[in-house]
Design a protein around this motif. Sequence first.
Motif, PDB file in Angstrom:
ATOM      1  N   MET A   1       3.902 -12.963  -0.697  1.00 54.81           N
ATOM      2  CA  MET A   1       4.675 -14.319  -1.053  1.00 54.81           C
ATOM      3  C   MET A   1       5.710 -14.616  -0.515  1.00 54.81           C
ATOM      4  N   LYS A   2       5.780 -15.713   0.138  1.00 54.72           N
ATOM      5  CA  LYS A   2       7.097 -16.212   0.879  1.00 54.72           C
ATOM      6  C   LYS A   2       8.137 -17.273  -0.251  1.00 54.72           C
ATOM      7  N   VAL A   3       9.166 -16.847  -0.533  1.00 56.37           N
ATOM      8  CA  VAL A   3      10.120 -17.686  -1.446  1.00 56.37           C
ATOM      9  C   VAL A   3      11.331 -18.170  -0.597  1.00 56.37           C
ATOM     10  N   LEU A   4      11.564 -19.574  -0.657  1.00 58.27           N
ATOM     11  CA  LEU A   4      12.797 -20.083   0.097  1.00 58.27           C
ATOM     12  C   LEU A   4      13.570 -20.748  -1.198  1.00 58.27           C
ATOM     13  N   LEU A   5      14.932 -20.273  -1.330  1.00 56.62           N
ATOM     14  CA  LEU A   5      15.841 -20.994  -2.224  1.00 56.62           C
ATOM     15  C   LEU A   5      16.577 -21.805  -1.616  1.00 56.62           C
ATOM     16  N   VAL A   6      16.963 -23.175  -2.302  1.00 53.78           N
ATOM     17  CA  VAL A   6      17.871 -24.111  -2.097  1.00 53.78           C
ATOM     18  C   VAL A   6      18.937 -23.917  -3.080  1.00 53.78           C
ATOM     19  N   ASP A   7      20.100 -23.580  -2.945  1.00 54.10           N
ATOM     20  CA  ASP A   7      21.177 -23.454  -3.623  1.00 54.10           C
ATOM     21  C   ASP A   7      22.478 -23.438  -2.942  1.00 54.10           C
ATOM     22  N   ASP A   8      23.494 -23.911  -3.763  1.00 58.19           N
ATOM     23  CA  ASP A   8      24.855 -23.964  -3.000  1.00 58.19           C
ATOM     24  C   ASP A   8      25.792 -22.984  -3.368  1.00 58.19           C
ATOM     25  N   HIS A   9      25.293 -21.870  -4.094  1.00 57.96           N
ATOM     26  CA  HIS A   9      26.303 -20.641  -4.600  1.00 57.96           C
ATOM     27  C   HIS A   9      25.695 -19.640  -3.842  1.00 57.96           C
ATOM     28  N   ALA A  10      26.399 -19.094  -2.705  1.00 58.47           N
ATOM     29  CA  ALA A  10      26.048 -17.855  -2.073  1.00 58.47           C
ATOM     30  C   ALA A  10      25.956 -16.549  -2.733  1.00 58.47           C
ATOM     31  N   LEU A  11      26.722 -16.524  -3.654  1.00 62.38           N
ATOM     32  CA  LEU A  11      26.543 -15.256  -4.411  1.00 62.38           C
ATOM     33  C   LEU A  11      25.332 -15.157  -5.301  1.00 62.38           C
ATOM     34  N   PHE A  12      24.871 -16.282  -5.882  1.00 64.89           N
ATOM     35  CA  PHE A  12      23.677 -16.248  -6.746  1.00 64.89           C
ATOM     36  C   PHE A  12      22.492 -15.979  -5.856  1.00 64.89           C
ATOM     37  N   ALA A  13      22.551 -16.704  -4.517  1.00 67.18           N
ATOM     38  CA  ALA A  13      21.607 -16.449  -3.553  1.00 67.18           C
ATOM     39  C   ALA A  13      21.281 -15.061  -3.328  1.00 67.18           C
ATOM     40  N   LYS A  14      22.586 -14.326  -2.759  1.00 66.86           N
ATOM     41  CA  LYS A  14      22.563 -12.812  -2.645  1.00 66.86           C
ATOM     42  C   LYS A  14      22.124 -12.066  -3.762  1.00 66.86           C
ATOM     43  N   SER A  15      22.318 -12.406  -4.888  1.00 65.39           N
ATOM     44  CA  SER A  15      21.841 -11.619  -5.947  1.00 65.39           C
ATOM     45  C   SER A  15      20.424 -11.435  -6.272  1.00 65.39           C
ATOM     46  N   LEU A  16      19.882 -12.791  -6.107  1.00 58.90           N
ATOM     47  CA  LEU A  16      18.523 -13.074  -6.169  1.00 58.90           C
ATOM     48  C   LEU A  16      17.557 -12.568  -5.293  1.00 58.90           C
ATOM     49  N   SER A  17      18.353 -12.445  -4.010  1.00 52.99           N
ATOM     50  CA  SER A  17      17.548 -11.638  -2.953  1.00 52.99           C
ATOM     51  C   SER A  17      17.591 -10.091  -3.145  1.00 52.99           C
ATOM     52  N   ILE A  18      18.645  -9.526  -3.762  1.00 52.53           N
ATOM     53  CA  ILE A  18      18.651  -8.431  -4.051  1.00 52.53           C
ATOM     54  C   ILE A  18      17.527  -7.973  -5.033  1.00 52.53           C
ATOM     55  N   ALA A  19      17.623  -8.760  -6.110  1.00 59.02           N
ATOM     56  CA  ALA A  19      16.635  -8.601  -7.086  1.00 59.02           C
ATOM     57  C   ALA A  19      15.404  -8.542  -6.812  1.00 59.02           C
ATOM     58  N   LEU A  20      14.872  -9.684  -5.899  1.00 59.00           N
ATOM     59  CA  LEU A  20      13.375  -9.720  -5.675  1.00 59.00           C
ATOM     60  C   LEU A  20      13.177  -8.876  -4.655  1.00 59.00           C
ATOM     61  N   CYS A  21      13.994  -8.355  -3.717  1.00 59.89           N
ATOM     62  CA  CYS A  21      13.469  -7.560  -2.473  1.00 59.89           C
ATOM     63  C   CYS A  21      12.810  -6.218  -2.944  1.00 59.89           C
ATOM     64  N   ASP A  22      13.066  -5.761  -4.159  1.00 55.48           N
ATOM     65  CA  ASP A  22      12.439  -4.763  -4.771  1.00 55.48           C
ATOM     66  C   ASP A  22      10.846  -4.725  -5.046  1.00 55.48           C
ATOM     67  N   PHE A  23      10.499  -6.146  -5.288  1.00 55.66           N
ATOM     68  CA  PHE A  23       9.062  -6.193  -5.561  1.00 55.66           C
ATOM     69  C   PHE A  23       8.232  -6.343  -4.338  1.00 55.66           C
ATOM     70  N   PRO A  24       7.359  -5.646  -3.979  1.00 56.17           N
ATOM     71  CA  PRO A  24       6.410  -5.608  -2.620  1.00 56.17           C
ATOM     72  C   PRO A  24       5.482  -7.039  -2.621  1.00 56.17           C
ATOM     73  N   GLU A  25       5.390  -7.922  -3.828  1.00 56.27           N
ATOM     74  CA  GLU A  25       4.791  -9.137  -3.899  1.00 56.27           C
ATOM     75  C   GLU A  25       5.463 -10.030  -3.212  1.00 56.27           C
ATOM     76  N   ILE A  26       6.754  -9.769  -3.124  1.00 53.87           N
ATOM     77  CA  ILE A  26       7.723 -10.757  -2.098  1.00 53.87           C
ATOM     78  C   ILE A  26       7.831 -10.335  -0.665  1.00 53.87           C
ATOM     79  N   GLU A  27       6.925 -10.908   0.208  1.00 55.19           N
ATOM     80  CA  GLU A  27       6.979 -10.683   1.515  1.00 55.19           C
ATOM     81  C   GLU A  27       7.972 -11.044   2.146  1.00 55.19           C
ATOM     82  N   GLN A  28       8.708 -12.348   1.779  1.00 51.28           N
ATOM     83  CA  GLN A  28       9.795 -12.976   2.572  1.00 51.28           C
ATOM     84  C   GLN A  28      10.740 -13.561   1.409  1.00 51.28           C
TER      85      GLN A  28
END
Length: 200
Positions: free
Chosen positions: A1-28
Amino acid sequence: MKVLLVDDHALFAKSLSIALCDFPEIEQFSSTKDIQHLEELIAGELPDILLIDINLGGLTNEDGLMLTKHLLEHFPEQKIVILSGYNLPVYRKEAKRVGAKGFISKDVEPDELLHILLMVNDGATHFPREEVFIEDLTEGEKKVLELVATGAKRKDIAEQLFISERTVSNHLQHIFEKLQVGSTIEAVTKAIQLGYIAPI
């Protein structure tokens, strides 16, 4: 599954990226602040799900809900899920109305977020159930309430909105009935909680 986030907070975007990259279901997982080239990015990346924050700060004169409506006119099949730090009934209702597939509070746990995204990707929708039903305020009532929240008197409100003081009183009476409150302070407090007016 490919997910694209639109958000103005770089820190939140980075946190979410770290949190979701552990899941094999998230392809990108990718994120952007570039609203101007967002349509080109969607066309190029073809995300399965677009996550959009309601409050986009100074990135655009649209909020996330208006942006969602605009994007769905160009990409009617795109699955969009609204993210917000304010889990308010009015926002949830508006997200549903503009065509989003879900509404998620930003304090969601990563595994629950993944579960919701997978459900939405499979064709389901996700909107937390309303605890209470509140009859919608009219635009006129919202304007009166916004001015009441600033401390404006009935006479001043009447002058600013070009209506009579009697009409202001009628609006306030309807607001009290709809919000089930007995004073202007209660009305303002409840209106903020429900998302009718911005926190002061």
